[in-house]
Design an enzyme around this catalytic site. Sequence first.
Site, PDB file in Angstrom:
ATOM      1  CE  LYS A  54      -3.822  -2.363   2.298  1.00  0.00           C
ATOM      2  NZ  LYS A  54      -4.522  -2.643   3.580  1.00  0.00           N
TER       3      LYS A  54
ATOM      4  CD  GLN B 156      -3.365  -4.171   6.721  1.00  0.00           C
ATOM      5  OE1 GLN B 156      -3.238  -3.217   5.965  1.00  0.00           O
ATOM      6  NE2 GLN B 156      -4.006  -5.275   6.380  1.00  0.00           N
TER       7      GLN B 156
ATOM      8  CG  ASP C 226      -9.680   0.176   5.255  1.00  0.00           C
ATOM      9  OD1 ASP C 226      -9.339  -0.145   4.094  1.00  0.00           O
ATOM     10  OD2 ASP C 226      -8.992  -0.070   6.256  1.00  0.00           O
TER      11      ASP C 226
END
Length: 294
Positions: free
Chosen positions: A53, A97, A120
């Site tokens: 990422k 994460q 997200d």
Amino acid sequence: MAIILDGKKVAQKIKKELKKEVEEYIKKGLRNPTLAVVLVGNDPASQVYVRNKRKSCEEVGIKSMYIHLEEETPEEELLRIIDKLNKDEEVDGILVQLPLPRHINTSNIIMAINPEKDVDGFHPDNVGKLATGLKDAIIPCTPLGIWLLLKEYNIETYKKDVVIVGASNIVGKPMSLLFLKNEEATVTVCHRNTKNLEKHTKNAEILVVAVGKPNLITSDMVKENVVVVDVGINKLEDGRLVGDTDFENIKHKAFAITPVPGGVGPMTVASLLINTISVYRQKFGFSKHPLTDI
């Protein structure tokens, strides 16, 4: 032979477009978009995901702020860091994460992130907006990536019979909402314990599988000319990475299918970049990113 839905190729195309877009913002005197990535612990898979990422961020000109915390970090400390990032005007997106260590309540962490910085798309505010069809919802990255991949290959979704195997909050549920939104698709959501799973998958014109079980879907469980989107990524004892479907046999029967790896994964990362830039755009008075306008 099925059309291979090459997520890696499409993601690279998107990243090139995003890079040009960011360069235009910089020419206008604006700062770079900024994504804060928080990793708790040393899970090897999570470290790989975070590294990918951050690398992708660098490719398109997004500044990556990386915060790595020890496995034993108290939940209160993580919440304090999130609060600081929420208040930082230079931070456009926040990504924590997953999965988190067991002593940390994941729901508490998701709830703590400012919904406007929740790239997200997991915060209940964004989930609710997606469910009710509001335009300003931040769409979870994997469903958005799948959607963009299907559209890139001109896969028709309107009025199709769609079956989703896997009912997670990350993929299955939001994916079902995307298919329902404006498309008038008929959507069936199953999971690995669904009775007579084959009865449902055989009816699918579009089949999305996100369970995490190698070769769960075999060629006899799908109809001819089905479009198969395999979200699963499983490592076998011999080191091979495979999806949740029997790719080698189904590709001779399907109209189109995603490979594993190289299918959905790269599109998920590309969608994270899109969401970050979309949040950034709105902060500076632009509309949300057109690729998120579904």
